[in-house]
Design an enzyme around this catalytic site. Structure first.
Site, PDB file in Angstrom:
ATOM      1  N   CYS A   1      15.146  51.596  58.847  1.00  0.00           N
ATOM      2  CA  CYS A   1      13.991  51.649  59.337  1.00  0.00           C
ATOM      3  C   CYS A   1      13.942  52.871  60.384  1.00  0.00           C
ATOM      4  O   CYS A   1      15.035  53.404  60.754  1.00  0.00           O
ATOM      5  CB  CYS A   1      13.320  50.817  60.164  1.00  0.00           C
ATOM      6  SG  CYS A   1      13.085  49.318  59.128  1.00  0.00           S
TER       7      CYS A   1
ATOM      8  N   HIS B   1      45.897  40.807  35.389  1.00  0.00           N
ATOM      9  CA  HIS B   1      45.286  39.449  35.670  1.00  0.00           C
ATOM     10  C   HIS B   1      43.659  39.121  35.541  1.00  0.00           C
ATOM     11  O   HIS B   1      43.130  38.656  36.228  1.00  0.00           O
ATOM     12  CB  HIS B   1      45.558  39.138  37.254  1.00  0.00           C
ATOM     13  CG  HIS B   1      47.113  39.107  37.549  1.00  0.00           C
ATOM     14  ND1 HIS B   1      47.930  38.041  37.156  1.00  0.00           N
ATOM     15  CD2 HIS B   1      47.896  40.021  37.691  1.00  0.00           C
ATOM     16  CE1 HIS B   1      49.248  38.137  37.361  1.00  0.00           C
ATOM     17  NE2 HIS B   1      49.260  39.639  37.793  1.00  0.00           N
TER      18      HIS B   1
END
Length: 614
Positions: free
Chosen positions: A2, A510
């Site tokens: 804003c 992994h």
């Protein structure tokens, strides 16, 4: 997030408001609006969904006259982006208009009580509730607008920066703030109000930064008055802006982001200027000198930040632990503040923020202060809320950063944090003299190395052309390069809207390796260092699964070239300082991909530069 702009004086307000809103576009927004009081006391409000340019088209041929006015760019929180929810908002009578940055957390209960008393609301916003409340208090108690604002804000829970105007008093603006920035420019018989200094610098360098819970009464041809929510007068502190107008203009570049990428040799140098003398092996950080004893005795450092600043904090973790031998925890400010963390009085908390206004980081600072910790700030904006809330700290001196996606802010933060870590290490005696001197000389040479990387722009642009239509990217790095992988992935996500993830290279096996196929570009930072051979092995594992490798390597590298599809060669740099150099090609890669995809590079969708709400 804003933007607010206001004017009162002898000039026509509308051109100043529109130019100011354009200056604030970088903050991120989805609608815009202005309000002016004409000479005949008509209150003219124009607002619409879209850009400031849409607002300009909407106001063509309409009465935009008046020497007092307010303007706003809205980033939606309560209510979808549309014409009705855009600011400014009217009071019940339509006489008072208000615009607002932030969130009123208890707006629902206030709204319910106002509705019981006959109020009707046009929008879905929390902001409209506040202007209704102000008017009700003003009329019920028969008091001035400023006193009604103070009384209303005492009932409000949340963050705000507001600017209020009453058509029945065309000689006054009332501004207030808590947790969201607001600055007042003091000119010759005129005043300017804005969320930051960028709309003001063209007209005056004399400014007053409002502190939290302060209300400014800005009257035509009168001195600026400030009161706090305890109804006590506050003497305005006028200071001079150091910013230059040229710093917030594109200067011939197509986008602010590209300009800011190319400014990094200078911004890194500016962040070291007056602080580093490599020949004499001196680091001077005047902002923290009074707190050096606490740093030297600290058993733990906690770094709190968000987004890109969090990545800079990860680099600092490696630096402080390796050289100063102090354990470091790097926390997302948004999680830290709600986790009931264990904080000791001898902890050092380093808060990092480009804007100095990040709401979660500010809240985390207050939490840590309440536990007795020492708070050190690292931010870019002079006079910002974090600069005022911390015990001490260092400005980065990167200069205004307009592009929503941070570039020069990251390298400036890493530069200052590097100086800080090396200085503390030297004072503690945890780094040997020869290594200390070597790193200072290496750091002093970084701007020149970044200039060399920027000369690779055409090659990087070619790589971007080939990969602009990819749907996913992976970024891999080890050690000091892991935070750079995270930052590279974030940049691509932010501005090109391509899904990207950063991982430690060793984590490929992994899970992420399951994603690898011939459609998956993988950016690997494979510069020389203790983990170089291991990263080369990771690259080979990716190639065995037909992944496309874009490797960032040192100049003259031969090993990675055998396997990678594309290589970007950067100057060899000490591993501890590699992030300052290796991040630059990743910034350029993201930039060019985004431009080629037709994205709004400076104002990416849904994002805001300064996140002043949770």
């Amino acid at each position: 997030m804003c933007g607010i702009v206001g004017y009162i004086g002898e000039r026509q307000a509308y051109p100043i408001l529109i130019k100011g809103l354009h200056r604030l576009e970088y903050r991120g927004y989805d609608s815009a609006g202005v309000a002016m009081i004409a000479a005949n006391k008509n209150l003219n409000v124009f607002k619409c969904k879209g850009k400031v340019s849409d607002l300009e088209k909407f106001t063509e041929g309409k009465d935009k006259s008046g020497n007092i006015g307010i303007g706003h760019t809205r980033w939606a929180t309560h209510g979808e982006p549309n014409d009705v929810n855009a600011h400014p908002h009217y009071s019940q009578s339509g006489d008072i208009v208000l615009l607002h940055n932030g969130i009123i957390e208890n707006y629902a209960s206030i709204k319910e009580n106002l509705e019981k008393r006959g109020h009707t609301f046009r929008s879905q916003t929390d902001t409209e509730v506040l202007v209704h409340l102000i008017e009700e208090i003003k009329e019920k108690d028969n008091i001035k607008l400023s006193y009604a604002v103070i009384a209303a804000l005492k009932q409000v829970v949340g963050a705000y920066a507001i600017l209020v105007m009453d058509k029945n008093n065309p000689n006054e603006l009332v501004a207030a703030k808590k947790g969201s920035p607001l600055v007042i420019g003091v000119g010759e018989e005129e005043f300017f109000v804005a969320s930051d200094a960028s709309p003001i610098i063209e007209y005056t360098k004399n400014v007053v930064y409002l502190d939290d819970e302060q209300v400014a009464i800005i009257k035509r041809n009168e001195e600026l008055k400030i009161r706090n929510l305890k109804d006590k007068d506050v003497t305005p502190y006028v200071q001079e802006l150091e910013m230059e107008l040229e710093a917030i203009e594109k200067g011939g570049y197509e986008h602010f982001m590209l300009k800011e990428i190319y400014e990094q040799p200078r911004s890194i140098r500016d962040s070291m200027r007056g602080r580093l003398n490599a020949d004499k092996a001196i680091v001077q950080l005047g902002g923290i000198v009074d707190y050096e004893p606490k740093f030297l005795k600290a058993k733990r450092i906690i770094i709190i930040a968000c987004g890109t600043s969090w990545h800079a904090g990860l680099v600092a973790e490696y630096l402080f632990e390796e050289y100063a031998r102090i354990p470091v925890e790097v926390e997302y400010a948004s999680e830290f503040r709600y986790r009931n963390p264990v904080i000791y009085e001898d902890d050092i908390v380093i808060a990092i923020s480009q804007s100095g206004e990040t709401a979660d980081t500010l809240a985390a600072i207050e939490l840590a202060k309440s536990k007795g910790a020492t708070i050190i700030g690292v931010c870019n904006v002079v006079g910002s809320s974090i600069a005022r809330a911390t015990h001490a700290g260092s400005y980065t001196h990167a200069g205004p950063e307009i592009g929503v996606a941070s570039t020069k802010a990251f390298t400036a933060q890493v530069t200052v944090l590097t100086l800080m870590a090396l200085h503390i290490a030297y004072k503690k005696g945890t780094i040997i003299e020869s290594r200390y001197r070597q790193l200072l000389y290496e750091l002093d040479a970084i701007p020149e190395k970044v200039e060399r990387v920027l000369k690779l722009n055409d090659k990087i642009k070619h790589i971007a052309e080939i990969h602009k239509d990819a749907r996913n990217f992976l970024y891999l790095g080890r050690g000091y390069s892991f935070p750079v992988a995270l930052e590279g992935a974030l940049k691509l996500k932010e501005i090109s809207y391509i899904h990207a993830e950063g991982y430690p290279a060793a984590e490929m096996k992994h899970g992420p390796i399951a994603l690898i196929d011939e459609e998956m570009p993988v950016v690997v930072i494979a510069t020389k260092g203790p983990n170089y051979e291991k990263v080369v092995s990771t690259i080979q594992e990716i190639k065995a699964r037909k992944g496309k490798i874009i490797a960032v390597v040192n100049e003259g590298d031969k090993e990675v070239k055998k396997t990678a599809d594309y290589v970007i060669e950067i100057p060899e740099t000490d591993e501890s300082l590699v992030p300052l150099v290796s991040v630059v090609p990743l910034q350029l890669l993201s930039y060019h991909i985004a431009v080629m995809r037709g994205c709004n590079v400076d104002q990416p969708r849904n994002l805001a530069k300064s996140v002043t709400v949770e």
